[in-house]
Structures are given as structure tokens and as C-alpha cells.
Motif scaffolding. Sequence first.
Motif, PDB file in Angstrom:
ATOM      1  N   LEU A  21     -97.839  65.914 -36.354  1.00  0.00           N
ATOM      2  CA  LEU A  21     -96.769  65.773 -35.273  1.00  0.00           C
ATOM      3  C   LEU A  21     -97.475  65.609 -34.028  1.00  0.00           C
ATOM      4  CD1 LEU A  21     -94.816  67.529 -34.583  1.00  0.00           C
ATOM      5  CD2 LEU A  21     -96.074  69.277 -33.325  1.00  0.00           C
ATOM      6  N   PRO A  56    -108.395  64.142 -35.910  1.00  0.00           N
ATOM      7  CA  PRO A  56    -107.118  62.780 -36.386  1.00  0.00           C
ATOM      8  C   PRO A  56    -106.161  62.073 -35.029  1.00  0.00           C
ATOM      9  CG  PRO A  56    -107.187  65.268 -36.774  1.00  0.00           C
ATOM     10  CD  PRO A  56    -108.585  64.901 -36.377  1.00  0.00           C
ATOM     11  N   TYR A  77    -103.460  62.505 -35.349  1.00  0.00           N
ATOM     12  CA  TYR A  77    -102.167  63.691 -34.667  1.00  0.00           C
ATOM     13  C   TYR A  77    -102.647  64.726 -35.245  1.00  0.00           C
ATOM     14  CZ  TYR A  77     -99.253  58.668 -35.407  1.00  0.00           C
ATOM     15  OH  TYR A  77     -98.934  57.588 -34.999  1.00  0.00           O
ATOM     16  N   ILE A  78    -101.354  65.668 -34.293  1.00  0.00           N
ATOM     17  CA  ILE A  78    -101.841  66.627 -34.641  1.00  0.00           C
ATOM     18  C   ILE A  78    -101.211  67.459 -36.421  1.00  0.00           C
ATOM     19  CG2 ILE A  78    -100.902  69.347 -34.115  1.00  0.00           C
ATOM     20  CD1 ILE A  78    -100.875  68.082 -31.650  1.00  0.00           C
ATOM     21  N   PRO A  79    -102.164  68.396 -36.354  1.00  0.00           N
ATOM     22  CA  PRO A  79    -101.506  68.784 -37.822  1.00  0.00           C
ATOM     23  C   PRO A  79    -100.506  69.590 -37.891  1.00  0.00           C
ATOM     24  CG  PRO A  79    -103.930  69.078 -37.432  1.00  0.00           C
ATOM     25  CD  PRO A  79    -103.543  68.163 -36.190  1.00  0.00           C
ATOM     26  N   TYR A  80     -99.805  69.870 -38.321  1.00  0.00           N
ATOM     27  CA  TYR A  80     -98.879  70.240 -37.721  1.00  0.00           C
ATOM     28  C   TYR A  80     -98.468  71.753 -38.654  1.00  0.00           C
ATOM     29  CZ  TYR A  80     -93.988  72.333 -36.724  1.00  0.00           C
ATOM     30  OH  TYR A  80     -92.365  73.157 -35.594  1.00  0.00           O
ATOM     31  N   PRO A  81     -99.251  73.254 -38.949  1.00  0.00           N
ATOM     32  CA  PRO A  81     -99.207  74.241 -38.853  1.00  0.00           C
ATOM     33  C   PRO A  81     -98.389  74.701 -40.638  1.00  0.00           C
ATOM     34  CG  PRO A  81     -99.579  74.875 -37.155  1.00  0.00           C
ATOM     35  CD  PRO A  81     -99.160  73.372 -36.965  1.00  0.00           C
ATOM     36  N   GLY A 127     -96.237  67.210 -41.648  1.00  0.00           N
ATOM     37  CA  GLY A 127     -97.526  66.933 -41.609  1.00  0.00           C
ATOM     38  C   GLY A 127     -98.592  66.740 -40.308  1.00  0.00           C
ATOM     39  N   ALA A 177     -96.480  72.438 -41.712  1.00  0.00           N
ATOM     40  CA  ALA A 177     -95.911  71.796 -43.208  1.00  0.00           C
ATOM     41  C   ALA A 177     -97.153  72.058 -44.032  1.00  0.00           C
ATOM     42  CB  ALA A 177     -95.789  70.553 -42.472  1.00  0.00           C
ATOM     43  N   TRP A 178     -98.058  72.572 -42.852  1.00  0.00           N
ATOM     44  CA  TRP A 178     -99.192  72.126 -44.045  1.00  0.00           C
ATOM     45  C   TRP A 178     -99.652  73.700 -44.912  1.00  0.00           C
ATOM     46  CZ3 TRP A 178    -104.486  69.363 -43.458  1.00  0.00           C
ATOM     47  CH2 TRP A 178    -104.060  67.719 -42.685  1.00  0.00           C
TER      48      TRP A 178
END
Lengths: 205, 472
Positions: free
Chosen positions: B407, A85, A87-91, B405, A93-94
Motif C-alpha cells: 500500500l 520496506p 511500501y506499507i505491507p497491507y494486512p 500486498g 492481502a498478507w
Amino acid sequence: MGAVVSLDGLLDERRVWKGRPLAQPQGLQPTGHAALDAALPGGGWPPSALSEILLAADGCGELQLLWPSLARLTGNGERVVLVAPPYIPYPPAWQAAGIDLRQLAWIDAAADEALWAVEQCLRSGSCGAVLCWPKKADDRSLRRLQVAAETGQTLAFACRPQQAALNPSPAALRIAVDARPAQWRVLKCRGGLAPRAPIAMTGQG
Amino acid sequence: MLWACILLPQLALDSVLRARDDPDTPLVLLSGPAQRRVLQAVNLPARALGLRAGQSLSTAQALAREFVCVEHDPAAVEQLQQLLAAWAYRFSGQVSLHYPRALLLEVQSTLGLFGPWPAFEARLRAELTDLGLRHRIVLASNPVAARMLANAHDGLAASCAQTTRQALLQMPIDRVGLPADAAKAFERMGLRRLDQVLALPRDTLARRFAAGVQLHLDRLFGLRPMALACYLPADRFDARLELNFDVESHQALLFPLRRLIADLAAFLASRDGGVQRFILHLEHAAGLPDTEVAVGLLAAEREAGRLFELARGRLEQLQIVAPVRNLRLCAEDLPAFVPQPGELFNARPQQQQNWEQLRERLRARLGDEAVQGVQAVADHRPECAWRSANTTKALASSPGPLRPGWLLAEPQALPLHGLRLLAGPERVESGWWDGADVRRDYYRIETASGQRGWAYRRIGEDGPLWLQGWFA
């Protein structure tokens, strides 16, 4: 005065072309957005096929579009794989979107290895959905992904910039995501005519 | 009790042949001092050239030219024998290497599991053939009889003491393992078969021959027991394959690698264990350090094909710096093997690999750290609120403020023109205790093109907004 001709005879002579019946969907994969589901021929994502998401810019709505489906899949115990991905999937929000992080895998791969990894994931059939962000994907590699998705009966999503919409693609479904106005446009959907009217984005926070 | 004897008539030759992929090349094993080299054993194509075991090397070279010479290596044969004992340990709790080039297995107790005997025997033969070994198998009611009957029979199944005795009585006297002088003496007395010897009065036999002869005959017929040293499996696996020539490509290493891994799999199956980590040593010519390829797995595995696939993935990434002479495989981390439960009613009919296999495959090619999960960490600082983890624990999510979603790995400075502030500021002030102090005001912003982002400004600074995430 035409004679009475039996329909069967005409069909046997191949003089009347019959439209192919729609392939029966193997499993319903609703997108989670009612308006979009209504517009798509299968009532949701094309099952075991590649769907292309064409983005106007970075961060303009692919997650809003996919989160409901991913939440449903992880809730059913299916695995969702993110291949390289951007960017980093930001936990937080997920998680807030209802996704079970235990079922989320993140594969770190260089651009040239990423497509291989996607194909392996799709082919194995052990994932519910595979998301990828191919940098330079040509027709051939997309077709490979499409075939792999069919083999493994897995949902495949490729997020690409909207410039790619001009080129034809083997994907079963192509959706363009516009940022302003916030809307989805279905460019191509297998098994039906693409709806003309754009669909207003729902679920925008 | 029932004992099976597996006799390996050409173990030394097979130990060399099984490591080579050219079965049709004439090959001889050499032994003896440098002045007088003798052919220890020859394979079938070499026999067709007229070469025989026992010939001197100069004679052989006069007879034929095109054959491969390999030095006889007793250590390698010994190692193979240990491996075979480990293999046989799967089928029986009592395995003995008492006789050279032969395995003794107590099979009565495991017949219920692997039997009946014809099926059991067929399985032993199939696996031995897979291991590349010629063999003869005989079943008898005691270990000595089984070993001696294997001298003359193959496939004989004497499943009770009576039939064993009948079979033994027909044996020629020089094939039953008597001391050489005793056997010769019997033959000179005109006694050719064992039943003729047994017909002699016992006391006269005892008077004329050494005590060992009577003892051996009694053991042969099960009248006196024999103590056998039984095999105990080792705790680690260490096997080495000499390539005999310099190898500089991956492709040529794959065949010996497959052999080594098949051996490892046989060893693991006998322990009913798996392997979690093993190291492949590529040994170069003297003076150069070995190249080591470590293959680590997330869960114990023991299936030969899968292990080979993983080792191959690691090996193919490697640059071979110098020609490889020997290949060695060491495995010390041998945990218990817990098979992955498969689903009986698969949702997808064509599911070929489960997730664990796929993950190993990806790690083999992309690197050990390539496949990860994401985990939430209870921290207010965005860059500390996530962690990549191999095993993700379930963390109860608490409904908090809206978070992006995506970062960004590094915050980016954002030009101010065209920005619209949607919400904020939200102050995050934390981390004074661990040196990464953060004092920021966060805003939700919208750019001119309609992207929604998450940006901050440091408190007390009038600098630019720093973009840290996208509300995608």
C-alpha cells in the motif's frame, strides 16, 4: 600400455582433482513454487544464506515469489522481519496469502541504519527470514549480510532493482523477476548450474 | 539461629574507589574543618608513599605531592550501606544495619538454599569483590558475637553456641565492644582476655561495673536476646555518582554508568524484580537543567549487561550540550520480573539472542517506535484497514476481494496512457461518520511495463486515476 594405477594413489598425489561434494543442506526451505523448487539445486532457497531478488520495477512480483515461503515460516512460529520496506505491507492481502501477522515485524529505519538492523536481525538467529530493500548496497555490505545470514542460520532476502544484476554479488542465489512476460530467471545459484530457461511465474492473481 | 557478620573495614574509602577506574593512583579521603584538614583514610598506593590516616593534610603534602584528595562524604557511605543491605536481602530475610560499617545476616534459614556455609561464604565474598569492597566475614550463633568476633577474625565459622563461646573466650578484652572505661578498667585489673573476666564472680562484677557491662556480656554469649532493627527494601531506586571532574564525551561516562547499572541490577535481584523504565540524569554545572535520558523497555529486565547495553545505545545518540558533573539513575517503574522461557532444544544451535533482546537492541538504536507489528482493522477504506501495533492480536481473516500486498503511504496520480484495466470498478463508500468520507471506484490496472496496481477514481470526478497499491 599403461600400467594399472590404483585410484587411491592418484588421489593421494593430487593429480586427479575431485569435484567438491555439495554441502549437505542443513534444512530444506522450499519456495512453495514447484517449478522453481525443481530448478534450484537445494530444492528451495539456499538455507542460511542471502538470496537476491532483482526486480524489473516496483511491485512486479517479489511478494508473489516470497509469500508461500513466508506463510510457511510464520505458520511454523518463525518470525519474519521486514526492514524498511518501500511500501506499507497491507494486512488484508498478507493475511489472505496465509501469513500469520503476529509473527511479522516491521522495522522502520533510515537507509544508513537499515543495513545495520538487517545484520543484527540475521546474526541474532531469532528470525526465520529477514527481508530488506537496500538502496545502495555495495559488494562489501552484501557480503556482510551473507556472513550474518550464515552465522545466524537465517534466510535473508535482498530486493534490488534489476540494474544491479550486471554487478557480481556474493549472494548464494540471484533471481531476476521480470514483469512482462511474467517470469523468473535464475541468474546464479550456489552448488549448481543456473537453469537457462526462464520459469513461468505461478500464483499470479 | 546462625548469624553472619560482614564487616567492611574501609567502606568510606571503597565507596570512592569503586567509582574510579584508576586503582593505582594514590588517593586520600579528607575530613575535618577547613582550618585543620585530616586524612580520614588512605588507599594502598598512598600508604606506600608514607601517608597514614589521622595525619593532617599539611603533613601529608610535605611527605608526598602526587596524590588525589577526595572529600569524605557520609551521605554517599550511608547510601552505599543501604545498597549493600538491599544486596544482602537476597541472601537472608533478616538483614540488619545495627552496627556501622557492618551487615548482619541471619543465615540459618537460607543455608538450605545457598549452603553449605563454605560455598555460601565463597559466594558472598565473590559478589562483594565484584562490588569493589574489602570485607571480613564471620559466622557465629548470635548477632553480637558475630560482630565482635569479626573484630579479630576473618573467615571464622562458629556454627554452634559452644564453638562461639570458645572463640569468644579467647578474644582480647578491648575488642569485644565493651564501653571504653570498662575495658580500660579490666585491663588495669590485669584481665587481658574475656575468659579471665568471665571467671570473676557474677555478683561482684555487677556491683563494680555499670549495668550495661553485664548486659553486653550476656548478649555476647547469647544469654539475653537483642532486638535488631531489620532492613526493609525500598520501593524505588535512586543512585547518584559524582564524577568530580567535567565529562564531555560519552566514552568517559560509560564506566560510571556501568557501576550504576551494576548497583541497579543488585537492587533488582534483591527484590526479585525487574525494571521497565529508568531515567538517567546527566547533571551539569549549577544553573543548567539536567539532561535526561529515558530508557524504556517493553518487558521487565534485570540483567546488568543487557541493561548497560540498552542504556549505552540511548546515551550514544545523545548530544552532550554541557560538561557533565554528576550521573544519577532513577528507577520507579519496578514490576515483577518474569524470565523469558528459553527453548531446551533449540532449532538453531547458535541462537545468541532471543527476539525480545533483539527488539530491545534495535529500539535502543533506532528509536522506541522503530519496531512494530502490523494489524488488520475491519474497515473498508484501504488507508484505515491497517494499523501498526506493538502487540498484534490474531484477527480471523475473512476471504474478501483481492487486495494489493503493498500500500502506498500517499496515493499518487497515475498517467492514463498505456494503462490497461484488468478489473473493476469496485466501489468503496464509507467513513461518513468520522469526517474522512471516501467515495471511490477501485480498478485493478496494469501499466505498460507490466506492473499491476490498484488505483481509484473519486466518484463524480473525471480526474486522473490515483494509484494506491501494488500487486507485487
